[in-house]
Structure formats: C-alpha cells, structure tokens
Design an enzyme around this catalytic site. Structure first.
Site, PDB file in Angstrom:
ATOM      1  N   GLU A  29       0.878  -1.383   0.160  1.00 43.41           N
ATOM      2  CA  GLU A  29       0.001   0.033  -0.094  1.00 43.41           C
ATOM      3  C   GLU A  29       0.811   1.364   0.279  1.00 43.41           C
ATOM      4  OE1 GLU A  29      -2.800  -0.097   3.202  1.00 43.41           O
ATOM      5  OE2 GLU A  29      -4.085  -1.950   2.217  1.00 43.41           O
ATOM      6  N   GLU A  77      -5.515  -8.616   0.683  1.00 41.11           N
ATOM      7  CA  GLU A  77      -5.598  -8.362   1.993  1.00 41.11           C
ATOM      8  C   GLU A  77      -7.165  -8.007   1.428  1.00 41.11           C
ATOM      9  OE1 GLU A  77      -4.418  -5.026   4.442  1.00 41.11           O
ATOM     10  OE2 GLU A  77      -2.396  -5.774   4.009  1.00 41.11           O
TER      11      GLU A  77
HETATM   12  C1  BG6 Z   1      -4.448  -2.505   6.063  1.00 37.20           C
HETATM   13  C2  BG6 Z   1      -3.047  -2.363   6.113  1.00 37.20           C
HETATM   14  O1  BG6 Z   1      -4.612  -1.346   4.839  1.00 37.20           O
HETATM   15  O2  BG6 Z   1      -5.360  -2.382   6.715  1.00 37.20           O
HETATM   16  C3  BG6 Z   1      -2.546  -3.111   7.456  1.00 37.20           C
HETATM   17  O3  BG6 Z   1      -2.027  -2.799   5.156  1.00 37.20           O
HETATM   18  C4  BG6 Z   1      -3.675  -2.699   8.304  1.00 37.20           C
HETATM   19  O4  BG6 Z   1      -1.190  -2.956   7.815  1.00 37.20           O
HETATM   20  C5  BG6 Z   1      -5.074  -3.157   8.098  1.00 37.20           C
HETATM   21  O5  BG6 Z   1      -3.547  -3.390   9.748  1.00 37.20           O
HETATM   22  C6  BG6 Z   1      -6.075  -2.772   9.071  1.00 37.20           C
HETATM   23  O6  BG6 Z   1      -6.224  -1.481   9.532  1.00 37.20           O
HETATM   24  P1  BG6 Z   1      -6.820  -1.100  10.941  1.00 37.20           P
HETATM   25  O7  BG6 Z   1      -6.186   0.273  11.049  1.00 37.20           O
HETATM   26  O8  BG6 Z   1      -8.354  -0.962  10.582  1.00 37.20           O
HETATM   27  O9  BG6 Z   1      -6.398  -1.701  12.017  1.00 37.20           O
END
Ligand code: BG6
Length: 466
Positions: free
Chosen positions: A165, A365
């Site tokens: 990202e 992801e």
């Molecule tokens: C993603 C990232 O965008 O979101 C991760 O690559 C991150 O590193 C994940 O942990 C979730 O983010 P959050 O802020 O909702 O815990």
C-alpha cells in the site's frame, strides 16, 4: 456450490512490524519512533513493543495458522531488524537467523511464505537524515536492503513483494495526517509517490539481476474502486480524476511501466510534477511486476468538488479534484467506519482483466475489523459469524469474476492472528485467531475452523440473499 481453482492461495497476511514486536531490533521505524514521542495518539496507548509476540512465538503461531488451513501466508522482513548499518547495508546475523527460522518453519508446515519488503516501516533515521521517501538516496538504500533479502532468503522464498500500500504512505505521511510526520504538502506527496514507485522498480531490477528465474516479484496495492454519486458529467469527471491518482498511479506504473498520461498532464499544469530523469523512467518502464497483490476493503464514492479545481489556491492538493461522497443507505462496518460493498471486488477483477492484460493477481488483504470482539465469546471461542458472512460475500463476487476469466490465484484475509495496527493498535480485530494481549494466549475463532474447510475443499456453499 462455488468452486475455486485447484491451486488457489488460501491464506492470510500480516507484517513484521505488526506481529513480531520490537525484541532485539536495532533500529526504530517511523511508528516505533512516533510511539516513543507521542504514545497518546495510539489507541489505549498500546504500542508496537510486543505486538503479537511473533518474534518469540513464531513456531506456535505458525502451527495455529496451519490449523486454520492456510496454505500461504504473507509477512514482511523488517528493514529495521535485518540491516545493521543503514548506509552500507550490512546485515544483522541474529535477524538473518530469525527470518531463516521463520521461513523454514513455514515451509516445514506446508505453508508458502510470501515476503513483502516495506510495510509502512521506513527506518526513522532515514527520515531524520534525508527526509525519508522524499530522497532518492533513500530509494537506493531500500534497494540495498531488498538485495540483502534476495541474497539471504531467495533460495526458499518464491514470491516477493516490494511495498504494501504505497499510496497509504503518501496519504498518511504527506496529505491527510494519519501517519507520522503528518506533513500536508501536495507537491512533496507527488515526489514521494514517484520515489516509492522508483524504489519498487529498482528493487525489481535488482531481483531480476540476482537471477531467480523460478521466482516472482510484485507489489501490493490497495485499490478503492471509484463510484460517482450520480451519472452527471461533473461527478463522472471527479470520479475519473480521483481514480487516476488513487488507483491508477501505482497500477499503471507497476503493470504497464508508465504513469497515466492524463495524470502527468494534470500535474504539469499544476506545476507539481515529480523530478525525474530519463534513466529512471526507463527503469520503471522495463521493470514491471510479475504479479499483483490487491488489498480491498471498501469502495470510494465521490462527487464533484465544492470549488472548481481552477480556483486560486496557493498549495496544490490532489483531492481538490473531487469531494468524498457518503451514499445514503450505504451498508457499513460501523466499528471500523468503512462501507461494505463486496461487488467492488468483481469490479476490480474485471478492471484487471480488461485494462491490465489480465495479469496474474491475488487478493492480498480483505477483512473485517471488529472492536471489542470479546462480546462474541462463547465457551472461550469467538463466534464471529459476521466475519464468515463478510468473507463469503467477497468470495462470491470474486468467484463470479474468476468464472468470467479473471486471473486471480488466491484470497488472503487480513489477518491470521489479531495483530497490532498502527494508530488503531488493537482496536479492530481482524484475525482468524484471537490474541489476548495481556497473556498472549491465542485461540482459533469460529472463522478459523470454517476457513480450514474452505481451504481444504476449495468450495463454498453460499448464495447471495436477494
Ligand atoms: C491495511 C494495512 O490497509 O489495513 C494493514 O495493510 C492494517 O497494515 C489493516 O493493519 C487494518 O487497519 P486498521 O487500522 O483497521 O486496524
């Protein structure tokens, strides 16, 4: 019954800085440092020191991942752990041993290790000394770190990724103030975005000259498909311009080797184009990715901006070309504040199929962050049916696209084991496995057992309710 391809990556993703903890780490990254100077900005003042203790418990953790049926897992090698001297790129032997043990353990458990190199974790010294990603010297230092990773682990790691990202680094650090150093400067943001792309392309060049013929390298991009508020031309234009900057900047450069011409023209008009050399552009053109990882969480809806982009403004900001739009009646993950729109995954797949040569890719992801998940504890296990529903809906749309020829070879959930997450620390839990952050006891959730069956059968019994 939804059928998925035979050799599908059923897995999950985490990162070094979010899982390992700072144990034995020589350098601080941007977030380690930020926590040192401003712990109060982190949820409940929880920092990255222990994270989910993967540094000490990697064997047990990998065992749990196997019990959830994961056949592939992404994590990252921490620059701040592997490298001793950041200028000469000498390696730390304890760190080499640690990552060797982790990689070997994944392989021993039948899990393909997918290794990423940069996940928001630039060594803070390089920011203080050179302005971090603003500097092309730092780009070259990153390539040195990447080269050490290929040299030490390339005999066993078959799938590499350069950044996770990169647009979040640009937005968080240089535009919208959610990552340290919280600078607001559109022109610097543009240069940083270019330098991140250059770093990725140069690392790919280094990978190819290292001669790993059987292995692949790519980049992990967070795509937020754009949807205009209406079909009126002003909203369509706003949506198009947002898309160019938010999604196509890294997509085009990484897959096609060229930045979108319209975006370049817009930045030129704004006197905001990055500084570059022809030699650099040639490196970007020649070192495109073998495959893509796509992180998808939520769509992005926009409408025409309040003021004309031609209004007089002293400082350039890319988001003057659109205004974020909250669609009435949208479906939300209220805990996280993100819209849930699984069909966007189908739209992403079609876009890659139609506009990016149907390059090989996987969902690197996707996931549902839920706060205070203990409320769903039943007899010691978290009954996370909402997560199973969330994953199923996304897989439904992904499956549709695969049936229509999309070249998608996997689905990775964020995340295998509840991990520390930047400013949100442990607020949103995403894992198939829960972490008790006080005792570090880890327990498989209902979704973990469900995922095992999914991975073993490659089938999903699910249809969308009309
Ligand atoms: C993603 C990232 O965008 O979101 C991760 O690559 C991150 O590193 C994940 O942990 C979730 O983010 P959050 O802020 O909702 O815990």
């Amino acid at each position: 019954m939804l059928e998925f391809p035979k050799k599908f990556w059923w897995g999950a993703a985490t990162s070094g800085p979010q899982s390992e903890g700072r144990f034995d780490k020589k350098h601080a990254n941007m977030f380690d440092y930020w926590y040192e100077i401003e712990p109060e900005v982190f949820y409940k003042q929880q920092g990255p020191d222990t994270a989910s203790n993967f540094y000490n418990s990697y064997k047990k953790d990998i065992q749990l991942m196997k019990e959830c049926g994961l056949n592939s897992v992404r994590t990252s090698i921490q620059w701040t752990r592997l490298i001793d001297d950041l200028e000469t790129n000498t390696v730390n032997s304890e760190a080499v041993d640690f990552y060797n043990r982790v990689i070997d353990e994944f392989i021993a458990q039948g899990i393909e290790p997918i290794i990423n190199l940069h996940h928001f974790d630039l060594p803070v010294e390089l920011y203080h000394k050179y302005g971090g990603w603003e500097s092309k010297h730092v780009v070259d230092l990153f390539v040195g770190f990447a080269t050490q990773c290929f040299k030490h682990f390339g005999d066993r790691v078959k799938y590499w990724f350069t950044h996770n990202e990169p647009m979040v680094v640009v937005e968080g650090e240089y535009l919208y103030e959610f990552h340290y150093p919280k600078i607001v400067d559109g022109k610097k943001a543009v240069q940083v975005a270019y330098n991140l792309q250059l770093a990725s392309s140069k690392a790919i060049e280094a990978f190819r000259t290292s001669g790993f013929k059987e292995s692949q390298i790519g980049i992990i991009l967070n795509l937020t498909p754009l949807y205009p508020a209406t079909e009126e031309s002003a909203d369509l234009l706003a949506s198009h311009q947002a898309d160019l900057w938010i999604n196509r900047f890294f997509m085009d450069a990484s897959v096609k080797g060229q930045f979108p011409t319209e975006l370049v023209a817009m930045l030129q008009k704004e006197d905001a184009l990055w500084s570059y050399t022809d030699e650099e552009l040639a490196i970007i053109a020649e070192n495109t990715v073998d495959q893509l990882g796509i992180n998808f969480y939520h769509p992005h809806r926009v409408e025409r901006p309040e003021f004309s982009p031609n209004s007089l403004a002293v400082d350039f900001m890319p988001n003057k070309y659109w205004k974020d739009y909250e669609m009435p009646g949208r479906r939300m993950n209220v805990d996280k504040g993100w819209e849930i729109y699984p069909k966007a995954l189908y739209d992403i797949a079609k876009d890659i199929q139609e506009n990016y040569g149907n390059i090989s890719w996987f969902v690197s992801e996707n996931g549902m962050g839920v706060s205070n998940e203990e409320r769903y504890l039943v007899d010691g296990r978290i009954e996370d049916d909402y997560r199973i529903q969330f994953i199923s809906e996304h897989l439904y749309w992904l499956n549709q696209a695969i049936q229509e020829g999309a070249n998608c070879h996997g689905y990775h959930l964020w995340t295998p084991i509840d991990c520390w997450s930047w400013m949100n620390a442990y607020r949103n839990r995403y894992g198939l496995i829960s972490t008790n952050i006080h005792t570090q006891v880890k327990t498989i959730k209902k979704s973990g057992y469900w995922f095992k069956e999914l991975s073993e059968t490659g089938q999903l019994d699910f249809s969308l309710e009309e």
